[in-house]
Write a protein that holds these residues in place. Structure first.
Motif, PDB file in Angstrom:
ATOM      1  N   ALA A 126       0.843  -1.343   0.025  1.00 46.42           N
ATOM      2  CA  ALA A 126       0.063   0.002  -0.064  1.00 46.42           C
ATOM      3  C   ALA A 126       0.759   1.244  -0.167  1.00 46.42           C
ATOM      4  N   ALA A 127       0.406   2.361  -0.583  1.00 43.93           N
ATOM      5  CA  ALA A 127       0.972   3.573  -0.491  1.00 43.93           C
ATOM      6  C   ALA A 127       1.186   4.138   1.060  1.00 43.93           C
ATOM      7  N   MET A 128       2.281   4.937   1.148  1.00 42.37           N
ATOM      8  CA  MET A 128       2.677   5.120   2.669  1.00 42.37           C
ATOM      9  C   MET A 128       1.641   6.034   3.161  1.00 42.37           C
ATOM     10  N   GLY A 129       1.367   5.714   4.371  1.00 40.26           N
ATOM     11  CA  GLY A 129       0.062   6.403   5.134  1.00 40.26           C
ATOM     12  C   GLY A 129      -1.146   5.913   5.035  1.00 40.26           C
ATOM     13  N   GLU A 130      -1.441   4.889   3.857  1.00 39.14           N
ATOM     14  CA  GLU A 130      -2.673   4.318   3.453  1.00 39.14           C
ATOM     15  C   GLU A 130      -2.953   3.327   4.628  1.00 39.14           C
ATOM     16  N   ALA A 131      -4.176   3.310   4.971  1.00 39.04           N
ATOM     17  CA  ALA A 131      -4.660   2.527   6.040  1.00 39.04           C
ATOM     18  C   ALA A 131      -5.181   1.461   5.380  1.00 39.04           C
ATOM     19  N   VAL A 132      -4.802   0.100   6.240  1.00 40.00           N
ATOM     20  CA  VAL A 132      -5.362  -1.438   5.840  1.00 40.00           C
ATOM     21  C   VAL A 132      -5.868  -1.649   7.141  1.00 40.00           C
ATOM     22  N   PRO A 133      -7.184  -1.472   7.362  1.00 41.52           N
ATOM     23  CA  PRO A 133      -7.749  -2.033   8.818  1.00 41.52           C
ATOM     24  C   PRO A 133      -7.712  -3.387   9.062  1.00 41.52           C
ATOM     25  N   PHE A 134      -7.262  -3.834  10.099  1.00 37.86           N
ATOM     26  CA  PHE A 134      -7.442  -5.097  10.787  1.00 37.86           C
ATOM     27  C   PHE A 134      -6.292  -6.063   9.757  1.00 37.86           C
ATOM     28  N   ALA A 135      -5.555  -5.632   8.872  1.00 37.39           N
ATOM     29  CA  ALA A 135      -4.741  -6.549   8.186  1.00 37.39           C
ATOM     30  C   ALA A 135      -3.962  -7.232   9.056  1.00 37.39           C
ATOM     31  N   GLN A 136      -3.089  -6.709   9.978  1.00 35.16           N
ATOM     32  CA  GLN A 136      -2.201  -7.531  10.680  1.00 35.16           C
ATOM     33  C   GLN A 136      -2.879  -8.415  11.840  1.00 35.16           C
ATOM     34  N   SER A 137      -3.992  -8.219  12.213  1.00 35.36           N
ATOM     35  CA  SER A 137      -4.619  -8.872  13.151  1.00 35.36           C
ATOM     36  C   SER A 137      -5.117 -10.225  12.562  1.00 35.36           C
ATOM     37  N   GLU A 138      -5.818  -9.751  11.142  1.00 38.75           N
ATOM     38  CA  GLU A 138      -6.308 -10.960  10.492  1.00 38.75           C
ATOM     39  C   GLU A 138      -5.266 -11.959   9.927  1.00 38.75           C
TER      40      GLU A 138
END
Length: 270
Positions: A126-138
């Motif tokens: 993803a682009a710098m600063g672009e949010a990827v919600p819950f990606a790490q938790s999943e």
């Protein structure tokens, strides 16, 4: 080898072994060791790797932070030449490595440094600063489920080193990075903190599926880890092996704790 007899691995310190409640790091299980920055988590992980290697077992390090210092590891006691070292581009690749190492049944201890650095592939792309919600938790939830299956019947113990994060909920509270998945899958979770004076550390087991959670203090030195003479005195007093006045086997080690530590440091045979 002791690991083949009782299903445990040495943790590199009698304090760590005692805190686990079973005499060492349990095979076939996951352990989470977390705490604030610069408290000694990586050094404790390296000490465990060195102790496992001294037993003749195989040790591996998954370096998610890409910050492995071979010279420092050697100073702590790690045999860098025989250490299995893996660097992953993202969290998914790291879990594929972990799953293969565990399923191979050829590796005894795997240290992951650190959970907070296991970046999901979507976030990396993803682009710098672009949010990827819950990606790490999943990613952690899926990867840990697969790893738990791979560890069934495996001689490996996986030691996850992790960092703490602060979040606001009825005031500021702390949690370890990565969500709830590792909290669920870890058989043992231990929090390590600094303690005054500066060289003292406190290891607090907050979850233990194998024994009663405990809290222990120990002496820590940069480049050494858990100071062996100091923890021998502290654990010896707790267990009653060293009696009142720092007397061991009829001989006085010193009038104070510091004198007893210096006496042990200067007499290897003792």
């Amino acid at each position: 080898r002791r690991g083949e007899l009782d299903g445990i691995l040495p943790g590199g310190s009698i304090t760590v072994d005692a805190a686990m409640g079973v005499g060492g790091l349990p095979r076939g299980r996951m352990i989470e060791l977390y705490g604030p920055p610069a408290v000694g988590k990586t050094t404790l992980g390296l000490q465990a790797l060195a102790a496992v290697q001294r037993e003749g077992d195989t040790a591996a390090l998954v370096d998610a932070e890409c910050a492995f210092d071979g010279a420092y590891a050697a100073r702590v006691g790690v045999d860098v030449e025989s250490l299995l070292l893996a660097r992953a581009e993202d969290g998914q690749q790291a879990f594929r490595i972990l799953e293969k190492l565990a399923a191979s049944k050829a590796v005894d201890l795997i240290v992951v440094d650190s959970v907070a650095a296991l970046v999901p592939a979507e976030e990396r792309e993803a682009a710098m600063g672009e949010a990827v919600p819950f990606a790490q938790s999943e990613m952690l939830a899926s990867g840990l489920r697969r790893l738990a299956r791979a560890l069934q019947g495996s001689p490996a113990c996986v030691l996850f080193l992790n960092q703490v994060r602060t979040y606001q909920r009825f005031g500021y509270q702390e949690t370890s990075a990565g969500g709830w998945a590792l909290k669920l899958h870890a058989a043992v979770r231990a929090d390590v903190r600094g303690q005054a004076p500066g060289r003292r550390r406190e290891l607090r087991v907050v979850k233990n599926q194998l024994a009663r959670p405990v809290q222990m203090a120990f002496e820590f030195e940069d480049g050494v880890g858990v100071a062996p003479e100091a923890e021998l005195v502290d654990r010896g007093v707790e267990a009653g092996v060293i009696g009142v006045g720092f007397v061991f086997d009829g001989q006085a080690l010193g009038r104070t704790r510091e004198e007893a530590i210096r006496r042990l440091a200067g007499h290897a045979s003792l």
